[in-house]
Write an enzyme that holds these catalytic residues in place. Structure first.
Site, PDB file in Angstrom:
ATOM      1  N   ASP A 188      38.898  84.761  60.503  1.00  0.00           N
ATOM      2  CA  ASP A 188      38.249  83.511  60.919  1.00  0.00           C
ATOM      3  C   ASP A 188      39.161  82.291  60.939  1.00  0.00           C
ATOM      4  O   ASP A 188      38.764  81.231  61.417  1.00  0.00           O
ATOM      5  CB  ASP A 188      37.041  83.246  60.029  1.00  0.00           C
ATOM      6  CG  ASP A 188      37.367  83.416  58.544  1.00  0.00           C
ATOM      7  OD1 ASP A 188      38.358  82.822  58.079  1.00  0.00           O
ATOM      8  OD2 ASP A 188      36.632  84.156  57.856  1.00  0.00           O
ATOM      9  N   HIS A 236      44.210  91.666  59.529  1.00  0.00           N
ATOM     10  CA  HIS A 236      43.339  92.150  60.602  1.00  0.00           C
ATOM     11  C   HIS A 236      43.363  91.249  61.834  1.00  0.00           C
ATOM     12  O   HIS A 236      42.492  91.352  62.685  1.00  0.00           O
ATOM     13  CB  HIS A 236      41.905  92.320  60.081  1.00  0.00           C
ATOM     14  CG  HIS A 236      41.783  93.432  59.080  1.00  0.00           C
ATOM     15  ND1 HIS A 236      40.733  93.559  58.212  1.00  0.00           N
ATOM     16  CD2 HIS A 236      42.615  94.471  58.800  1.00  0.00           C
ATOM     17  CE1 HIS A 236      40.907  94.627  57.442  1.00  0.00           C
ATOM     18  NE2 HIS A 236      42.042  95.194  57.776  1.00  0.00           N
ATOM     19  N   CYS A 291      41.388  86.972  82.466  1.00  0.00           N
ATOM     20  CA  CYS A 291      42.528  86.087  82.704  1.00  0.00           C
ATOM     21  C   CYS A 291      42.529  85.651  84.166  1.00  0.00           C
ATOM     22  O   CYS A 291      41.914  86.301  85.011  1.00  0.00           O
ATOM     23  CB  CYS A 291      43.804  86.852  82.394  1.00  0.00           C
ATOM     24  SG  CYS A 291      45.325  85.948  82.686  1.00  0.00           S
ATOM     25  N   CYS A 342      44.795  86.149  86.074  1.00  0.00           N
ATOM     26  CA  CYS A 342      45.437  87.243  86.822  1.00  0.00           C
ATOM     27  C   CYS A 342      44.478  88.415  87.027  1.00  0.00           C
ATOM     28  O   CYS A 342      44.803  89.392  87.695  1.00  0.00           O
ATOM     29  CB  CYS A 342      46.697  87.723  86.098  1.00  0.00           C
ATOM     30  SG  CYS A 342      46.381  88.897  84.767  1.00  0.00           S
ATOM     31  N   ASN A 382      35.269  89.000  42.051  1.00  0.00           N
ATOM     32  CA  ASN A 382      34.432  89.701  43.018  1.00  0.00           C
ATOM     33  C   ASN A 382      33.035  89.847  42.425  1.00  0.00           C
ATOM     34  O   ASN A 382      32.883  89.937  41.217  1.00  0.00           O
ATOM     35  CB  ASN A 382      35.023  91.096  43.318  1.00  0.00           C
ATOM     36  CG  ASN A 382      34.398  91.728  44.544  1.00  0.00           C
ATOM     37  OD1 ASN A 382      34.273  91.090  45.577  1.00  0.00           O
ATOM     38  ND2 ASN A 382      33.983  92.976  44.430  1.00  0.00           N
ATOM     39  N   ILE A 425      33.423  83.491  44.621  1.00  0.00           N
ATOM     40  CA  ILE A 425      34.772  82.933  44.473  1.00  0.00           C
ATOM     41  C   ILE A 425      34.841  81.430  44.770  1.00  0.00           C
ATOM     42  O   ILE A 425      35.584  80.691  44.117  1.00  0.00           O
ATOM     43  CB  ILE A 425      35.786  83.743  45.316  1.00  0.00           C
ATOM     44  CG1 ILE A 425      37.199  83.292  44.992  1.00  0.00           C
ATOM     45  CG2 ILE A 425      35.491  83.653  46.799  1.00  0.00           C
ATOM     46  CD1 ILE A 425      38.251  84.235  45.455  1.00  0.00           C
TER      47      ILE A 425
HETATM   48 ZN    ZN Z   1      46.729  87.767  82.769  1.00  0.00          ZN
END
Ligand code: ZN
Length: 241
Positions: A107, A122, A151, A153, A214, A232
Protein backbone atom coordinates in the site's frame (compact mmCIF):
# COMPACT_ATOMS: atom_id res chain seq x y z
CA UNK A 1 7.91 -3.44 34.03
CA UNK A 2 5.04 -3.12 31.56
CA UNK A 3 5.48 -4.44 28.05
CA UNK A 4 5.32 -0.90 26.67
CA UNK A 5 8.15 0.15 28.97
CA UNK A 6 10.15 -2.90 27.96
CA UNK A 7 9.67 -2.02 24.30
CA UNK A 8 10.63 1.58 25.01
CA UNK A 9 13.81 0.43 26.74
CA UNK A 10 14.70 -1.93 23.88
CA UNK A 11 14.23 0.84 21.31
CA UNK A 12 16.20 3.33 23.42
CA UNK A 13 19.10 0.89 23.70
CA UNK A 14 19.15 -0.27 20.07
CA UNK A 15 21.41 1.19 17.43
CA UNK A 16 20.40 -0.81 14.41
CA UNK A 17 16.73 -1.76 14.26
CA UNK A 18 15.08 -3.55 11.38
CA UNK A 19 11.32 -3.75 11.20
CA UNK A 20 9.58 -6.61 9.43
CA UNK A 21 5.86 -6.02 8.88
CA UNK A 22 2.86 -7.94 7.62
CA UNK A 23 -0.80 -7.34 6.92
CA UNK A 24 -1.55 -6.42 10.54
CA UNK A 25 0.36 -3.15 10.08
CA UNK A 26 -2.12 -2.08 7.40
CA UNK A 27 -5.35 -3.35 8.92
CA UNK A 28 -5.18 -0.58 11.52
CA UNK A 29 -5.18 1.87 8.61
CA UNK A 30 -8.47 0.40 7.47
CA UNK A 31 -7.02 -1.97 4.87
CA UNK A 32 -8.61 -5.36 5.46
CA UNK A 33 -6.49 -8.44 4.85
CA UNK A 34 -7.97 -9.97 1.71
CA UNK A 35 -6.57 -13.35 2.80
CA UNK A 36 -8.39 -13.27 6.14
CA UNK A 37 -11.32 -15.57 6.91
CA UNK A 38 -13.76 -12.83 5.98
CA UNK A 39 -11.78 -12.04 2.84
CA UNK A 40 -12.00 -15.67 1.75
CA UNK A 41 -15.72 -15.78 2.52
CA UNK A 42 -16.43 -12.63 0.49
CA UNK A 43 -14.35 -13.69 -2.50
CA UNK A 44 -16.02 -17.11 -2.63
CA UNK A 45 -19.43 -15.45 -2.43
CA UNK A 46 -18.82 -12.86 -5.14
CA UNK A 47 -16.26 -14.50 -7.43
CA UNK A 48 -16.66 -18.18 -6.62
CA UNK A 49 -12.94 -18.45 -5.96
CA UNK A 50 -10.37 -17.97 -3.22
CA UNK A 51 -8.28 -14.80 -2.87
CA UNK A 52 -5.19 -16.89 -3.55
CA UNK A 53 -6.55 -17.95 -6.94
CA UNK A 54 -7.99 -14.53 -7.80
CA UNK A 55 -4.62 -12.80 -7.41
CA UNK A 56 -2.60 -15.55 -9.06
CA UNK A 57 -0.56 -15.19 -12.21
CA UNK A 58 -2.68 -17.72 -14.09
CA UNK A 59 -5.92 -15.98 -13.13
CA UNK A 60 -4.41 -12.68 -14.33
CA UNK A 61 -3.62 -14.33 -17.67
CA UNK A 62 -6.87 -16.24 -18.11
CA UNK A 63 -9.41 -13.84 -16.57
CA UNK A 64 -7.71 -10.47 -16.89
CA UNK A 65 -10.84 -8.35 -16.57
CA UNK A 66 -12.12 -10.15 -13.46
CA UNK A 67 -8.60 -10.01 -12.02
CA UNK A 68 -8.59 -6.21 -12.25
CA UNK A 69 -12.11 -6.00 -10.85
CA UNK A 70 -11.14 -8.06 -7.79
CA UNK A 71 -7.79 -6.30 -7.47
CA UNK A 72 -9.32 -2.82 -7.48
CA UNK A 73 -12.06 -3.80 -5.04
CA UNK A 74 -9.94 -5.71 -2.55
CA UNK A 75 -6.29 -4.69 -2.74
CA UNK A 76 -6.49 -0.95 -3.32
CA UNK A 77 -7.57 1.42 -0.57
CA UNK A 78 -6.56 4.77 -1.95
CA UNK A 79 -7.74 6.84 1.00
CA UNK A 80 -6.09 4.71 3.70
CA UNK A 81 -4.08 6.82 6.13
CA UNK A 82 -0.88 5.78 7.89
CA UNK A 83 -1.31 4.83 11.56
CA UNK A 84 0.99 5.47 14.57
CA UNK A 85 3.12 2.43 13.70
CA UNK A 86 4.00 3.92 10.30
CA UNK A 87 4.73 7.31 11.90
CA UNK A 88 6.91 5.92 14.69
CA UNK A 89 8.96 3.82 12.26
CA UNK A 90 9.57 6.85 10.02
CA UNK A 91 10.74 8.83 13.06
CA UNK A 92 13.04 6.00 14.13
CA UNK A 93 14.64 6.03 10.69
CA UNK A 94 15.11 9.81 10.85
CA UNK A 95 16.71 9.41 14.27
CA UNK A 96 19.22 7.02 12.70
CA UNK A 97 18.10 4.04 14.76
CA UNK A 98 16.12 2.14 12.18
CA UNK A 99 18.00 0.87 9.14
CA UNK A 100 15.25 -0.70 7.07
CA UNK A 101 11.61 -1.57 6.89
CA UNK A 102 10.83 -4.87 5.21
CA UNK A 103 7.17 -5.14 4.38
CA UNK A 104 4.80 -7.64 2.88
CA UNK A 105 2.28 -4.85 2.29
CA UNK A 106 1.78 -3.19 -1.08
CA UNK A 107 0.00 0.00 0.00
CA UNK A 108 2.96 2.40 0.19
CA UNK A 109 1.86 3.76 3.59
CA UNK A 110 5.40 3.70 5.03
CA UNK A 111 6.62 6.02 2.26
CA UNK A 112 3.59 8.25 2.77
CA UNK A 113 4.90 9.27 6.20
CA UNK A 114 8.46 9.69 4.94
CA UNK A 115 10.16 6.32 5.42
CA UNK A 116 12.97 6.03 2.87
CA UNK A 117 14.50 2.57 3.07
CA UNK A 118 11.45 0.39 2.51
CA UNK A 119 11.93 -3.06 1.01
CA UNK A 120 8.63 -4.11 -0.51
CA UNK A 121 8.72 -7.89 -0.77
CA UNK A 122 5.40 -8.05 -2.58
CA UNK A 123 5.75 -4.92 -4.70
CA UNK A 124 3.52 -1.86 -4.70
CA UNK A 125 0.13 -0.76 -6.02
CA UNK A 126 1.76 2.59 -6.84
CA UNK A 127 3.95 1.19 -9.60
CA UNK A 128 2.41 -0.21 -12.75
CA UNK A 129 4.09 -1.20 -15.98
CA UNK A 130 2.94 -1.66 -19.57
CA UNK A 131 3.68 -5.26 -20.48
CA UNK A 132 4.64 -4.29 -24.04
CA UNK A 133 6.57 -1.00 -23.99
CA UNK A 134 7.48 -0.80 -20.29
CA UNK A 135 5.93 2.63 -19.73
CA UNK A 136 5.19 3.33 -16.05
CA UNK A 137 1.81 4.41 -14.74
CA UNK A 138 0.60 5.63 -11.36
CA UNK A 139 -2.23 4.26 -9.24
CA UNK A 140 -4.74 6.89 -10.37
CA UNK A 141 -4.36 5.73 -13.95
CA UNK A 142 -5.25 2.18 -12.92
CA UNK A 143 -8.21 3.31 -10.84
CA UNK A 144 -9.55 5.55 -13.61
CA UNK A 145 -9.33 2.83 -16.25
CA UNK A 146 -12.51 0.98 -17.06
CA UNK A 147 -11.96 -2.75 -17.18
CA UNK A 148 -8.43 -3.72 -18.14
CA UNK A 149 -5.96 -0.80 -17.87
CA UNK A 150 -4.32 -0.23 -21.25
CA UNK A 151 -1.23 1.70 -22.25
CA UNK A 152 -1.28 4.23 -25.08
CA UNK A 153 0.60 1.56 -27.09
CA UNK A 154 -2.25 -0.89 -26.52
CA UNK A 155 -0.40 -3.09 -24.02
CA UNK A 156 -1.93 -4.20 -20.73
CA UNK A 157 -0.66 -2.31 -17.69
CA UNK A 158 0.16 -4.77 -14.94
CA UNK A 159 0.61 -3.70 -11.32
CA UNK A 160 4.15 -4.28 -9.98
CA UNK A 161 2.65 -6.50 -7.31
CA UNK A 162 3.91 -10.03 -6.80
CA UNK A 163 1.01 -12.35 -7.60
CA UNK A 164 0.65 -15.89 -6.34
CA UNK A 165 2.70 -18.27 -8.53
CA UNK A 166 5.17 -15.43 -9.25
CA UNK A 167 8.64 -15.44 -7.67
CA UNK A 168 9.70 -12.76 -5.24
CA UNK A 169 12.37 -10.34 -6.39
CA UNK A 170 15.70 -11.95 -5.48
CA UNK A 171 17.49 -8.64 -5.04
CA UNK A 172 14.93 -7.44 -2.51
CA UNK A 173 15.04 -10.79 -0.72
CA UNK A 174 18.84 -10.65 -0.48
CA UNK A 175 18.84 -7.06 0.78
CA UNK A 176 16.24 -8.03 3.36
CA UNK A 177 18.31 -10.97 4.57
CA UNK A 178 21.40 -8.70 4.80
CA UNK A 179 19.61 -6.04 6.82
CA UNK A 180 18.13 -8.62 9.17
CA UNK A 181 21.49 -10.33 9.67
CA UNK A 182 23.11 -6.98 10.62
CA UNK A 183 20.41 -5.74 12.97
CA UNK A 184 20.84 -5.64 16.74
CA UNK A 185 17.07 -5.54 17.17
CA UNK A 186 14.45 -7.07 14.92
CA UNK A 187 10.88 -5.95 15.46
CA UNK A 188 8.34 -8.12 13.72
CA UNK A 189 4.82 -6.77 13.56
CA UNK A 190 1.44 -7.71 12.20
CA UNK A 191 2.39 -11.10 10.84
CA UNK A 192 1.91 -14.57 12.21
CA UNK A 193 5.19 -15.62 10.54
CA UNK A 194 3.84 -18.79 9.03
CA UNK A 195 4.01 -17.83 5.35
CA UNK A 196 7.08 -17.80 3.15
CA UNK A 197 9.23 -15.67 2.98
CA UNK A 198 8.64 -14.25 6.45
CA UNK A 199 9.44 -17.51 8.13
CA UNK A 200 12.67 -17.92 6.16
CA UNK A 201 13.93 -14.36 6.58
CA UNK A 202 13.68 -14.31 10.34
CA UNK A 203 16.24 -17.12 10.48
CA UNK A 204 18.90 -14.65 9.31
CA UNK A 205 18.62 -12.71 12.53
CA UNK A 206 21.76 -12.91 14.73
CA UNK A 207 21.14 -9.87 16.91
CA UNK A 208 20.29 -9.60 20.56
CA UNK A 209 16.67 -8.63 20.71
CA UNK A 210 13.72 -10.07 18.86
CA UNK A 211 10.40 -8.32 19.45
CA UNK A 212 7.17 -9.85 18.18
CA UNK A 213 4.08 -7.66 18.07
CA UNK A 214 1.11 -9.57 16.75
CA UNK A 215 -2.46 -10.16 17.84
CA UNK A 216 -1.97 -13.93 17.88
CA UNK A 217 0.84 -16.36 18.68
CA UNK A 218 3.61 -17.09 16.19
CA UNK A 219 5.90 -20.12 15.75
CA UNK A 220 8.82 -17.91 16.85
CA UNK A 221 7.43 -16.91 20.24
CA UNK A 222 9.97 -19.13 22.03
CA UNK A 223 12.87 -17.16 20.47
CA UNK A 224 11.52 -13.71 21.31
CA UNK A 225 12.85 -11.35 23.97
CA UNK A 226 9.51 -9.58 24.11
CA UNK A 227 6.10 -10.67 22.83
CA UNK A 228 3.20 -8.24 22.68
CA UNK A 229 -0.13 -9.73 21.58
CA UNK A 230 -1.82 -6.49 20.67
CA UNK A 231 -2.54 -4.08 17.82
CA UNK A 232 0.76 -2.65 16.59
CA UNK A 233 -0.52 0.88 15.93
CA UNK A 234 -1.86 1.19 19.46
CA UNK A 235 1.48 -0.03 20.82
CA UNK A 236 3.61 2.39 18.80
CA UNK A 237 1.30 5.27 19.71
CA UNK A 238 2.68 4.91 23.25
CA UNK A 239 6.37 4.85 22.30
CA UNK A 240 8.50 7.99 22.48
CA UNK A 241 11.10 8.34 19.75
ZN1 ZN B 1 2.89 0.46 -23.64
Amino acid sequence: MSKINQLQEIIDNSKSIVFFGGAGVSTESGIPDFRSENGIFQSLKKYGDTPENLVSHSYYLDHTEEFFQYYKENLIFKDAKPNPAHTALAELEKAGKLKAIITQNIDGLHQKVGSKNVLELHGSIHRNTCQICGKKYNLDYILESDGIPKCECGGIIKPDVVLYEEPLNNGILNFSADYISQADTLIVGGTSLVVYPAAGLINYFNGETLVLINKSKTPYDNLATLIINDAIGEIFAQIKI
